[in-house]
Design a protein around this motif. Structure first.
Motif, short mmCIF file in Angstrom:
data_model
loop_
_atom_site.label_atom_id
_atom_site.label_comp_id
_atom_site.label_asym_id
_atom_site.label_seq_id
_atom_site.Cartn_x
_atom_site.Cartn_y
_atom_site.Cartn_z
N GLN A 347 -18.85 -32.43 -24.61
CA GLN A 347 -18.44 -33.18 -25.79
C GLN A 347 -18.44 -32.29 -27.03
O GLN A 347 -19.33 -31.44 -27.20
CB GLN A 347 -19.40 -34.36 -26.03
CG GLN A 347 -19.34 -35.44 -24.97
CD GLN A 347 -19.96 -36.72 -25.46
OE1 GLN A 347 -19.49 -37.33 -26.41
NE2 GLN A 347 -21.05 -37.12 -24.82
N ARG A 348 -17.45 -32.53 -27.88
CA ARG A 348 -17.38 -31.84 -29.17
C ARG A 348 -17.90 -32.77 -30.24
O ARG A 348 -17.29 -33.80 -30.54
CB ARG A 348 -15.94 -31.43 -29.47
CG ARG A 348 -15.79 -30.61 -30.76
CD ARG A 348 -14.39 -30.02 -30.83
NE ARG A 348 -13.38 -31.05 -30.93
CZ ARG A 348 -12.90 -31.54 -32.08
NH1 ARG A 348 -13.38 -31.09 -33.23
NH2 ARG A 348 -11.96 -32.46 -32.08
N PRO A 349 -19.06 -32.46 -30.83
CA PRO A 349 -19.61 -33.35 -31.86
C PRO A 349 -18.67 -33.47 -33.05
O PRO A 349 -18.01 -32.51 -33.45
CB PRO A 349 -20.92 -32.65 -32.27
CG PRO A 349 -21.24 -31.74 -31.13
CD PRO A 349 -19.92 -31.30 -30.58
N THR A 354 -20.81 -39.12 -31.87
CA THR A 354 -22.19 -38.83 -32.24
C THR A 354 -23.22 -39.23 -31.20
O THR A 354 -24.41 -38.98 -31.40
CB THR A 354 -22.54 -39.55 -33.56
OG1 THR A 354 -22.40 -40.97 -33.37
CG2 THR A 354 -21.63 -39.09 -34.69
N THR A 355 -22.81 -39.84 -30.09
CA THR A 355 -23.80 -40.35 -29.14
C THR A 355 -23.44 -39.99 -27.70
O THR A 355 -22.28 -39.74 -27.36
CB THR A 355 -23.94 -41.88 -29.22
OG1 THR A 355 -22.67 -42.49 -28.93
CG2 THR A 355 -24.41 -42.31 -30.59
N SER A 436 -23.21 -30.23 -25.57
CA SER A 436 -22.58 -30.24 -26.90
C SER A 436 -21.85 -28.92 -27.05
O SER A 436 -22.46 -27.85 -26.90
CB SER A 436 -23.63 -30.40 -27.99
OG SER A 436 -24.34 -31.60 -27.86
N ASP A 437 -20.57 -28.98 -27.35
CA ASP A 437 -19.76 -27.76 -27.39
C ASP A 437 -18.76 -27.85 -28.53
O ASP A 437 -17.79 -28.60 -28.46
CB ASP A 437 -19.04 -27.58 -26.05
CG ASP A 437 -18.18 -26.33 -26.01
OD1 ASP A 437 -18.25 -25.53 -26.96
OD2 ASP A 437 -17.43 -26.17 -25.03
N TRP A 517 -12.91 -28.16 -22.03
CA TRP A 517 -13.21 -29.53 -21.60
C TRP A 517 -13.79 -30.39 -22.71
O TRP A 517 -13.86 -31.60 -22.58
CB TRP A 517 -14.17 -29.49 -20.40
CG TRP A 517 -13.45 -29.27 -19.11
CD1 TRP A 517 -12.15 -28.95 -18.93
CD2 TRP A 517 -14.02 -29.37 -17.81
NE1 TRP A 517 -11.85 -28.83 -17.60
CE2 TRP A 517 -12.99 -29.08 -16.88
CE3 TRP A 517 -15.28 -29.65 -17.32
CZ2 TRP A 517 -13.19 -29.08 -15.51
CZ3 TRP A 517 -15.49 -29.65 -15.95
CH2 TRP A 517 -14.46 -29.37 -15.05
N ALA A 518 -14.23 -29.76 -23.79
CA ALA A 518 -14.72 -30.53 -24.93
C ALA A 518 -13.62 -30.76 -25.96
O ALA A 518 -13.88 -31.26 -27.06
CB ALA A 518 -15.90 -29.82 -25.58
N ASP A 519 -12.39 -30.39 -25.62
CA ASP A 519 -11.23 -30.56 -26.50
C ASP A 519 -11.24 -29.61 -27.70
O ASP A 519 -10.56 -29.87 -28.69
CB ASP A 519 -11.09 -32.00 -26.99
CG ASP A 519 -10.66 -32.94 -25.88
OD1 ASP A 519 -10.20 -32.45 -24.83
OD2 ASP A 519 -10.79 -34.17 -26.05
#
Length: 531
Positions: A347-349, A354-355, A436-437, A517-519
């Motif tokens: 996931q890209r924060p 955020t969760t 987180s990426d 993969w985190a866009d």
């Protein structure tokens, strides 16, 4: 700049999975008592220079002969009976080709025979459940007396059931062989005992396995490697978190080595091989690139292999028969809570992301759960500390944890029970790992092109998940095509791995960007042709 991304389906990823690396690992960096060089932190990132224009087509390197100074394993022979003690180690096909070991767990000649291997060899890769007494997806076998010089003496035994198989917090399978201990003993095949404790870090150990042949090494029978035991570590590889693994520098660990035993000085099994670190710098904590969870965060070590401890596993057998409920059995058997990570693994924060969310489903009598979350390197799902109060699944079917803004790994631990005061012990927790990426794929991208033709040029793109997972490209007149402008980019079908650009009737600019993969989207690479 936000562009289209092709993220392969999870089933497609699993279809290509090989937890123990393929190919030649001659360049592996051996460990010495657990100390290894070439650490690559997860958050290591060097800002790329924009608009890197690589050289034109480069011929691939010629074949490089293996380094004779690198430790090698030795092919075992048994025509004279010199290695009879290893006749109980063989090639398993269940259905993956792995190594399995006949166990000496007591019992008389009529006792059932069991073989130990890695859990991923059964191809049941779920990270959130274990399997007991499950019929294999297709009939399997274990071939004992698997020596290169006694092929006619090989002894194949059918396997239809795995008494236990799991990748939830471990990577082990116990196979029920379609024969008895006595029948194998009559064939000259004896089991190998399970150790009661692990050797000390730095101890000399032995690995005996049946890796598959490679282009450089056509031999695929039993071979022995002498090596050193490294430290006990917590390990993450893609969806799996193994909180108790041991590092080692055993040579030539490759496809087929999975499940092979690590033997102590007495010849007893204390661990089985489950994965190894390939030199894949863009796949940290991903398939073929496991990472150790250290205090400073995830770190990878090229060429280091890992094994799952099995010392004390003999407590799971009573009078020669497996009993997962036996006192002292370390295998966490039985049903666990039905859960699923709702959010993506990578996931890209952002302000709107955020969760981390894990959903719970009431089933098999599980109506309540307890959960906790934290950095993977400091959160142990097996530790009772840190879990929140019990919640009813019907009242709170989703557990949410904050997604860190800094790059790193977060683990969510959940465990359930039939009532608020009857939650399973922490040994039965399910771990969900999230990365987180926020780091874009670095330049230069793994993109190359053929020598240009008169009016066209063919490009090739390499997928290196999860960092270089998808590509977009555009082209046009060199004078008016702006690679920084997100308009006009087109999706590249990575299934084919190539695309062709035709001349615009003059100088033509080609732009390529990559997505992970985190866009996250890379800076563009660009070329100009037909000048």
């Amino acid at each position: 700049m936000r562009l289209a991304l092709l993220r392969p389906a999870f089933a497609s990823i699993l279809g290509a999975l090989a937890l123990v690396a393929c190919g030649d690992d001659d360049a592996a960096d051996p460990i010495d008592g657990g100390a290894v060089d070439a650490r690559v932190p997860l958050d290591a990132y060097v800002p790329p220079d924009a608009h890197v224009a690589p050289d034109a087509y480069v011929e691939p390197d010629a074949h490089v002969e293996p380094d004779a100074s690198v430790p090698r394993s030795e092919v075992l022979h048994d025509a004279d009976g010199a290695n009879a003690r290893y006749r109980g180690i063989g090639r398993a096909r269940v259905p993956s080709s792995c190594t399995a070991t006949l166990l000496d767990v007591g019992g008389d000649d009529d006792a059932p025979a069991y073989a130990l291997t890695a859990g991923h060899c059964t191809l049941w890769w779920e990270n959130d459940e274990s399997f007991e007494g499950r019929v294999l997806d297709e009939p399997g076998e274990v071939v004992f007396r698997f020596f290169t010089d006694t092929v006619d003496a090989q002894h194949a035994v059918a396997v239809e059931v795995a008494a236990f198989s799991s990748m939830r917090g471990t990577d082990l399978a116990v196979l029920e062989l379609d024969t008895t201990v006595g029948a194998l003993r009559t064939a000259g095949i004896e089991g190998i005992a399970l150790a009661t404790a692990l050797p000390a870090t730095g101890a000399a150990i032995t690995n005996v396995g049946a890796p598959l042949a490679t282009g450089d090494d056509p031999e695929e029978h039993l071979r022995l490697g002498r090596c050193t035991l490294g430290e006990r570590v917590s390990l993450v590889e893609f969806e799996w978190l193994w909180p108790d693994a041991v590092a080692n520098d055993c040579p030539e660990i490759r496809t087929g080595s999975s499940g092979s035993p690590l033997l102590d000085a007495s010849g007893a099994i204390f661990a089985v091989i489950n994965t190894t670190g390939e030199e894949r710098p863009h796949a940290i904590c991903h398939l073929g690139r496991p990472c150790e969870l250290e205090a400073s965060g995830p770190a990878t070590y090229d060429g280091v292999s890992y094994a799952i401890p099995v010392a004390g596993l003999s407590a799971c057998f009573v009078d020669g028969a497996i009993d997962l409920a036996a006192t002292g059995c370390p295998l966490a058997s039985g049903a666990v809570i039905d859960s699923a990570r709702e959010t993506a693994r990578y996931q890209r924060p952002s302000e709107t992301n955020t969760t981390i969310r894990v959903t719970l489903t009431a089933s098999e009598g599980f109506t309540h759960y307890r959960a906790k979350a934290g950095p993977a390197q400091s959160t142990d799902c097996r530790d009772e500390a840190g879990y929140g109060a019990a919640l009813a699944i019907d009242a709170a079917p989703t557990f949410e944890a904050p997604l860190p803004t800094a790059d790193g790994l977060t683990v969510v631990c959940v465990r359930g029970g039939p009532a608020a005061d009857a939650i399973q012990p922490a040994t039965h927790a399910v771990a969900w790992v999230t990365a987180s990426d926020s780091t874009p794929p670095a330049l230069p991208l793994p993109v190359r092109h053929d020598p240009p033709e008169a009016d066209s040029v063919r490009f090739w793109v390499d997928v290196e998940n999860p960092t270089y997972a998808g590509y977009d490209r555009k082209s046009g007149p060199a004078a008016t095509t702006d690679c920084d402008d997100p308009e006009g980019y087109q999706f590249v079908n990575v299934r084919f791995g190539q695309f062709t650009v035709t001349s615009e009737g003059g100088p033509t600019r080609v732009c390529v960007v990559a997505s992970d993969w985190a866009d996250n989207v890379s800076e563009p690479m660009e070329w100009v042709f037909f000048e």
